[in-house]
Structure formats: C-alpha cells, structure tokens
Design a protein around this motif. Structure first.
Motif, short mmCIF file in Angstrom:
data_model
loop_
_atom_site.label_atom_id
_atom_site.label_comp_id
_atom_site.label_asym_id
_atom_site.label_seq_id
_atom_site.Cartn_x
_atom_site.Cartn_y
_atom_site.Cartn_z
N ALA A 1 12.17 12.14 -7.88
CA ALA A 1 12.66 10.83 -8.30
C ALA A 1 13.39 10.13 -7.15
CB ALA A 1 13.59 10.99 -9.51
N LEU A 2 14.11 10.89 -6.34
CA LEU A 2 14.77 10.30 -5.16
C LEU A 2 13.73 9.76 -4.17
CD1 LEU A 2 17.49 13.05 -4.77
CD2 LEU A 2 17.99 10.61 -5.08
N TRP A 3 12.64 10.49 -4.00
CA TRP A 3 11.56 9.99 -3.13
C TRP A 3 11.01 8.68 -3.66
CZ3 TRP A 3 5.83 11.43 -3.62
CH2 TRP A 3 5.09 10.84 -2.59
N CYS A 4 10.76 8.62 -4.96
CA CYS A 4 10.26 7.38 -5.57
C CYS A 4 11.26 6.25 -5.36
CB CYS A 4 10.02 7.62 -7.07
SG CYS A 4 9.53 6.13 -7.98
N ARG A 5 12.52 6.53 -5.61
CA ARG A 5 13.55 5.51 -5.45
C ARG A 5 13.61 5.03 -3.99
NH1 ARG A 5 16.23 2.08 -4.53
NH2 ARG A 5 18.38 1.55 -5.08
N GLN B 1 5.21 1.72 -2.15
CA GLN B 1 6.23 0.76 -2.54
C GLN B 1 5.83 0.01 -3.82
OE1 GLN B 1 7.22 -2.80 -0.02
NE2 GLN B 1 9.23 -1.84 0.02
N ALA B 2 4.58 -0.39 -3.88
CA ALA B 2 4.12 -1.10 -5.09
C ALA B 2 4.20 -0.18 -6.31
CB ALA B 2 2.69 -1.59 -4.89
N THR B 3 3.83 1.08 -6.16
CA THR B 3 3.86 2.02 -7.28
C THR B 3 5.29 2.34 -7.68
OG1 THR B 3 1.80 2.98 -6.46
CG2 THR B 3 2.99 4.24 -8.12
N ALA B 4 6.17 2.50 -6.69
CA ALA B 4 7.57 2.79 -6.99
C ALA B 4 8.22 1.64 -7.74
CB ALA B 4 8.32 3.09 -5.69
N ARG B 5 7.93 0.43 -7.33
CA ARG B 5 8.53 -0.72 -8.01
C ARG B 5 7.99 -0.86 -9.43
NH1 ARG B 5 8.82 -5.06 -2.89
NH2 ARG B 5 10.59 -3.99 -1.88
N ALA B 6 6.72 -0.53 -9.63
CA ALA B 6 6.17 -0.53 -10.99
C ALA B 6 6.81 0.57 -11.82
CB ALA B 6 4.65 -0.35 -10.94
N ALA B 7 7.16 1.69 -11.18
CA ALA B 7 7.77 2.81 -11.89
C ALA B 7 9.16 2.49 -12.40
CB ALA B 7 7.81 4.04 -10.98
N ALA B 8 9.81 1.48 -11.85
CA ALA B 8 11.12 1.09 -12.36
C ALA B 8 11.04 0.70 -13.83
CB ALA B 8 11.68 -0.07 -11.53
N ALA B 9 9.91 0.14 -14.23
CA ALA B 9 9.70 -0.20 -15.63
C ALA B 9 9.00 0.91 -16.40
CB ALA B 9 8.88 -1.50 -15.72
N ASP B 10 8.14 1.66 -15.73
CA ASP B 10 7.39 2.74 -16.37
C ASP B 10 7.31 3.91 -15.41
OD1 ASP B 10 5.69 4.41 -17.71
OD2 ASP B 10 3.95 3.07 -17.66
#
Length: 478
Positions: free
Chosen positions: A396-400, A423-432
């Motif tokens: 999760a820290l890597w994603c963040r 970066q695009a996937t991580a920002r989408a992951a903020a919602a899902d």
C-alpha cells in the motif's frame, strides 16, 4: 585523506578470458574487485575482463574508462575510514554498435571462456505475470527476425555461440551477475528461448551444451553523482568522471558449473556451493525485501538517505517487525547461517552513514522489483495460513508513493520505467483500492485474494486520510 592505491600486479601480464556486458557501478565494485584481488595474488592472469555494452548510453562509460586505461576508481565507505583503490581487472572496452558486431566478434574468440552480465533485474525479458521468458517482447521478436544483427545482449550471445559452434569451438559459460531469483536459469531461458524462435536445433544445442551457473551477488553500491566525484577528488582523482562508491561488505555465491574453466575465485572469498538457491532466497527476501520496506515510507516522509530512514524509529521499527514476523519465518534454512544474525548485519549495513545511499534509488523500478522481492513473501505467508499485514502495508505504501506526491505535498518525480501507468492506476486506486491489485502482470492471483484486497484497501485508505507516520505508529502498536 590518504592517496589511492594502484593495482598490485603488472597489468601487461593480463590476457582476456571474460567478456562482461554492462559496465555499471555494481560490476566494477563487485566482480571486478574480486578479480583484482585474485590478480594481486599472481593467479588467474588469463581471466582479465573485456568490457562491453549494448545500449547507446554505454558509449559514454566506454569513453570515460578508455581515457583512464580502463582503470576504475572504487571507494570503500567504511565508517572506520574510507579507502580508494584503482581496479585494473578490465583491459579493454569494445565499441558499442547497433548490431553488436564488435561484441559478437569478441565473444567468438577462443580465449573467451566466460561471458558475464549485469543488465539489471528488468533486462531479462521476463513476463511478470507468468515469471517466464516473454518471446513476444518487441526486442526479442526483432532479434529473432534478424539473428545476424541483434540489438539485445542475448541476441549477441546467441550469435557468438552460433559462430563458435560453426567453427568447432567449445561454448563459453554464460554467467549472470544480476540480482534475481535463479539468475542462471533465467538467463538460459532468455538465450534458448530466443534461439527457439529462429533456430530450434541451435536452441537444443544451447540447452544441452551451454552452462548457466546460478549465483547470488551482494554489495550496496550507490549511483555516482557530485558527492561521489567529490570523494574521488579528495583522494587525488578529480579527473575520474565515473568513480564507484560502495560499502565494505561484499558477497558472491556461485554454482561451480564452468565446463570451459574459471578463475580460482574461492581464493579471494567467493563461495562455490550447490546451495546457491538457499543463499539467494535469504538475500532477496531479507535484504532486497528490506530495502523495499524502508524505501516507500521514507519516500513519502521526504527522507533523502537510507541511513536517515534507519534513524527514524517508525521506519526502523517497521523493518524489524516485518522481517522478524513475516519474512525470516518463511525463508528456508541456509547452510551455516543464522538468519536473525544475517538480518542484524543487514540493519547495520543499511544504517551506514558513509554509503549515503538514497531512498529514491531504493524506490526505483518497483514494477520489476515488487514481484521478485515482496509479493512472493506475501504468497508464502498466505500458503501457511498467515495474513502478512506488514508486507501488505508495504504494498500500500508503494501504491501511495506512485500517486506522485509525498505526505507533505512534494511532487515525486517519475521513478519507474512504467511510471505513467503506475501513477494512473494508483490515483484510480484512491477511489477503488482493488484497481491497484488488479495489475495481474505484477500481482498475479494474489491480487484477487479477498483477504489481501480487504487488508490492502484498509491501509491505502488510512494512508490517504492520515499519512504514513500515523499509519506506521498504529501498525507498530499492534
């Protein structure tokens, strides 16, 4: 500071036995140092290195090293006192050409008995989703179509092996010095896999004849920048644009599988053993996994250096807890090695302030490193019925981190070959949050595990709401 030392042998006595592809800092602080030590004993003088590269940017390193007679400056960063030496194990650096003709010609010479490589973990054309050689990669497809004009290291190796077979010469040994599991087997898969696309009979010959020993390599070697050049200048080497700095510790463990012969490296500290995989698993899980554990919280907390991260109690505590509770218990036994003592050594190495290794370097290339260093440890824990919350927090820290902004709002510059996608996937992951784990080429079936998804989502949401420091504090409190 005291002056640097020069090679303790007559370099005019050296003759080549090795072609090495990839003259980066690690090679020059590791394999080249072992050979330099061997030559200083007056032994193995017919195993000198011819350097080579397959990328256009390798030409700059060639120019720099040829200008100083192929000598490399290696500065050991011991807290008890730095020392500098000039390494003389390399005697030539081949021209870098688009079709690799000079490289192929050199590897076809009968005196060359080993071809070694440091082309980075991501340079072996492995499909992260399957862990197998990817024959569909555009560079591999191009080499298969034009085998006489290859652009990859593996295409050049294959062309030289083909020439040696045609000329009745024995095959050289291909020795990977890169830091990835089963590096010999991975290299065999790349060379034979490429051959199978255009010449199945050659592929059969490669698999039956060519040796690809597995090996484990270890030495922390930071990138060269102004600090490293300033250190070289302090030793009287201001004219060297490419000095190497490294920690005092080094280790090399190899399978003794060299049909064409090898230098007697056991005399200078190399371990030859049939148990390379055990040493390799220990190093990859404990050291490389440990690097990832301290990298991303440090990056999010705007910590520049690794030793500074180790001085932060939250990060040091996170490393200790995850290693002792989730990594060391799933590492297989290693001959004559106490895993907890090995981890204690790792912690001391990370904390060495003289190395000045950067958190950004440790954060680099997570898309290639996570599937090798972290995700297998998560899977092994799950197979034992244990949910490794610390390793999932690391993910999760890597994603963040890949969202591209630190906790303080500082922009994180691109730091991965696949940064735009991450970066695009991580920002989408903020919602899902499940979107991040849905990268099947990285997470595989692990990304569909309901326990992992729920734990990851909780951590990622908490990191976004409260920040790294608060989440690590709660985690360490249990």
């Amino acid at each position: 500071m005291t002056a640097f030392t020069l090679p303790a042998y007559d370099r005019r006595r050296l003759t080549p036995g090795i072609v090495h592809i990839g003259l980066g800092n690690f090679h020059r602080a590791h394999m080249a140092v072992y050979l330099d030590d061997l030559f200083a004993r007056g032994e193995g003088m017919d195993w000198a290195i011819i350097g080579a590269g397959v990328r256009p940017q390798d030409a700059a390193m060639r120019d720099a090293l040829l200008a100083q007679d192929c000598l490399s400056t290696v500065i050991e960063l011991d807290p008890a006192g730095k020392s500098a030496r000039r390494i003389g194990a390399m005697i030539d650096f081949l021209p870098v050409a688009p079709d690799n003709a000079p490289l192929i010609a050199a590897m076809s010479r009968p005196e060359i008995r080993i071809v070694s490589l440091t082309v980075t973990e991501g340079g072996y054309f492995v499909d992260p989703a399957t862990g197998q050689f990817d024959p569909t990669h555009p560079d591999i497809v191009a080499d298969a179509r034009r085998p006489d004009h290859p652009t990859t290291a593996f295409g050049a190796i294959l062309a030289a092996l083909r020439a040696r077979r045609a000329g009745g010469l024995p095959a050289f040994t291909v020795m990977s010095c890169d830091n990835l599991p089963g590096n010999g087997a991975v290299t065999r898969a790349a060379v034979a896999g490429l051959a199978r696309l255009s010449d199945p009979a050659l592929a059969d010959w490669v698999e039956a004849t060519v040796a690809f020993p597995n090996g484990m390599v270890d030495r922390i070697t930071p990138a060269t920048g102004p600090r490293e050049r300033s250190l070289a200048a302090s030793f009287g080497l201001a004219d060297d644009p490419v000095p190497v700095t490294c920690e005092p510790f080094r280790q090399w463990v190899l399978e003794d599988h060299f049909p064409a012969g090898r230098p007697p490296l056991e005399k200078v500290g190399v371990t030859f053993t049939p148990h390379v995989h055990a040493f390799e698993a220990m190093k990859i899980r404990i050291l490389n996994g440990g690097h990832a554990i301290i990298a991303y919280p440090g990056g999010l907390m705007d910590i520049e250096y690794v030793h500074e991260a180790m001085a932060e109690p939250l990060i040091a505590g996170f490393l200790d807890k995850v290693e002792r509770e989730e990594i060391i218990p799933i590492v297989p036994p290693v001959p004559d090695t106490d895993l907890h003592a090995y981890f204690d050594l790792i912690r001391d190495r990370f904390a060495n302030p003289e190395v000045a290794d950067t958190e950004r370097r440790l954060c680099l290339d997570g898309s290639n490193r996570q599937p090798k260093f972290i995700i297998p440890s998560i899977a092994d824990n799950l197979a034992r019925g244990h949910l490794p919350r610390g390793l999932i927090l690391e993910s999760a820290l890597w994603c963040r981190y890949c969202m591209g902004v630190s906790d303080a709002g500082v922009t994180i510059a691109p730091n991965d070959p696949n940064w735009d996608r991450l970066q695009a996937t991580a920002r989408a992951a903020a919602a899902d949050p499940a979107v991040w784990l849905g990268m099947a080429d990285i997470y595989g079936p692990l990304g569909r595990d309901p326990q992992v998804i729920a734990c990851f989502a909780g951590f990622l949401n908490d990191l976004g709401a409260r920040g790294t420091r608060a989440v690590l504090t709660d985690f360490l409190r249990g």
